[in-house]
Write an enzyme that holds these catalytic residues in place. Structure first.
Site, mmCIF file in Angstrom:
data_model
loop_
_atom_site.group_PDB
_atom_site.id
_atom_site.type_symbol
_atom_site.label_atom_id
_atom_site.label_comp_id
_atom_site.label_asym_id
_atom_site.label_seq_id
_atom_site.Cartn_x
_atom_site.Cartn_y
_atom_site.Cartn_z
ATOM 1 N N THR A 51 53.252 36.394 37.070
ATOM 2 C CA THR A 51 52.911 35.961 35.819
ATOM 3 C C THR A 51 53.920 35.433 34.806
ATOM 4 O O THR A 51 54.240 34.386 34.334
ATOM 5 C CB THR A 51 51.895 36.917 35.026
ATOM 6 N N HIS A 80 47.542 28.002 35.758
ATOM 7 C CA HIS A 80 46.533 28.993 35.850
ATOM 8 C C HIS A 80 45.968 28.658 37.383
ATOM 9 O O HIS A 80 45.629 27.697 37.682
ATOM 10 C CB HIS A 80 45.328 29.052 34.892
ATOM 11 N N ARG A 102 47.654 31.212 44.318
ATOM 12 C CA ARG A 102 48.382 32.318 43.634
ATOM 13 C C ARG A 102 49.787 32.477 44.132
ATOM 14 O O ARG A 102 50.821 32.872 43.570
ATOM 15 C CB ARG A 102 47.729 33.771 43.644
ATOM 16 N N ARG A 131 56.096 28.974 38.771
ATOM 17 C CA ARG A 131 56.586 29.639 37.788
ATOM 18 C C ARG A 131 58.102 30.045 37.778
ATOM 19 O O ARG A 131 58.818 30.130 36.871
ATOM 20 C CB ARG A 131 55.686 30.795 37.411
ATOM 21 N N TYR A 178 39.254 33.639 29.441
ATOM 22 C CA TYR A 178 40.253 34.707 29.098
ATOM 23 C C TYR A 178 39.514 36.120 28.807
ATOM 24 O O TYR A 178 40.050 36.936 28.189
ATOM 25 C CB TYR A 178 41.266 34.461 28.401
HETATM 26 O O1 CDP Z 1 47.739 34.109 34.849
HETATM 27 P P1 CDP Z 1 47.851 35.472 35.479
HETATM 28 O O2 CDP Z 1 46.673 35.761 36.196
HETATM 29 O O3 CDP Z 1 49.188 35.603 36.373
HETATM 30 O O4 CDP Z 1 47.988 36.658 34.346
HETATM 31 P P2 CDP Z 1 47.274 37.274 33.505
HETATM 32 O O5 CDP Z 1 47.634 38.555 33.361
HETATM 33 O O6 CDP Z 1 45.860 37.327 34.007
HETATM 34 O O7 CDP Z 1 47.260 36.916 32.156
HETATM 35 C C1 CDP Z 1 46.547 35.637 31.829
HETATM 36 C C2 CDP Z 1 47.639 34.681 31.103
HETATM 37 O O8 CDP Z 1 47.921 35.092 29.696
HETATM 38 C C3 CDP Z 1 48.960 34.421 31.525
HETATM 39 O O9 CDP Z 1 49.023 33.533 32.512
HETATM 40 C C4 CDP Z 1 49.908 34.269 30.540
HETATM 41 O O10 CDP Z 1 50.082 32.785 30.095
HETATM 42 C C5 CDP Z 1 49.210 34.987 29.376
HETATM 43 N N1 CDP Z 1 49.862 36.256 28.982
HETATM 44 C C6 CDP Z 1 50.456 36.472 27.859
HETATM 45 O O11 CDP Z 1 50.396 35.538 26.958
HETATM 46 N N2 CDP Z 1 50.996 37.781 27.366
HETATM 47 C C7 CDP Z 1 50.972 38.765 28.477
HETATM 48 N N3 CDP Z 1 51.498 39.873 28.219
HETATM 49 C C8 CDP Z 1 50.220 38.534 29.746
HETATM 50 C C9 CDP Z 1 49.896 37.278 29.901
HETATM 51 MG MG MG Z 2 44.891 36.647 35.537
#
Ligand code: CDP
Ligand code: MG
Length: 152
Positions: free
Chosen positions: A91, A115, A85, A102, A49
């Protein structure tokens, strides 16, 4: 053919949803070419991350993703990155469309079960983070002839 990394996150493992989620990917016609149960360390979380490490919510994401075992896997298929995706949905589980993983199973911004790599560069980087080259098992699924036409 494209490959993408998925993680069944700790909430997915703890909630006993692994089987149902794996089935959805198999039903779609994607092939598993690697899979393992593992524990994410804080160092691996920060690498995975990297784009989020500076964000205010990162510490809680790290606690979550290191808080229990995950399943890492590599899926292969036509346009696998986009297909996965789309199957995951938005998300935040609260706004993810019904019918997506989701949307069907998550009611959280953070605990969103799975993920999936968000593009070809991310897929390449993330697969290498979780798997050695020899852990990716090339094979021709016998069902392939019934999943798509020869010219697809
Ligand atoms: O997983 P995705 O690419 O859809 O989302 P991301 O914006 O890249 O964020 C990665 C992961 O961080 C998410 O899948 C959530 O589990 C977490 N997250 C979070 O805890 N709080 C946020 N405000 C945004 C994301
Ligand atoms: Mg992401």
């Amino acid at each position: 053919m494209q490959r993408t990394l998925i993680l069944l996150k700790p909430d997915c493992v703890q909630r006993r949803l692994m089987g149902r989620i794996i089935t959805r990917f198999e039903d779609k016609g994607l092939s598993f070419v690697a899979m393992k149960l593992m524990q994410v360390t804080p160092d691996l979380a920060k690498e995975h991350y990297a784009e989020h490490v500076k964000k205010g919510w990162y510490p809680t994401l790290e606690s979550f993703i290191t808080g229990g075992p995950i399943v890492a896997a590599v899926l292969e298929g036509l346009e696998a990155i986009t297909v996965v995706r789309e199957m995951l949905g938005a998300t935040n589980g609260l706004s993810a469309a019904p019918g997506t993983i989701r949307g069907d199973y998550s009611s959280s911004r953070q605990m969103n079960l799975v993920h999936g790599s968000d593009g070809p560069e991310a897929a390449k980087r993330e697969i290498a983070l979780y798997f050695k080259p020899e852990e990716l098992i090339d094979h021709d699924p016998t069902i392939a002839a019934w999943l798509r036409a020869v010219d697809e």
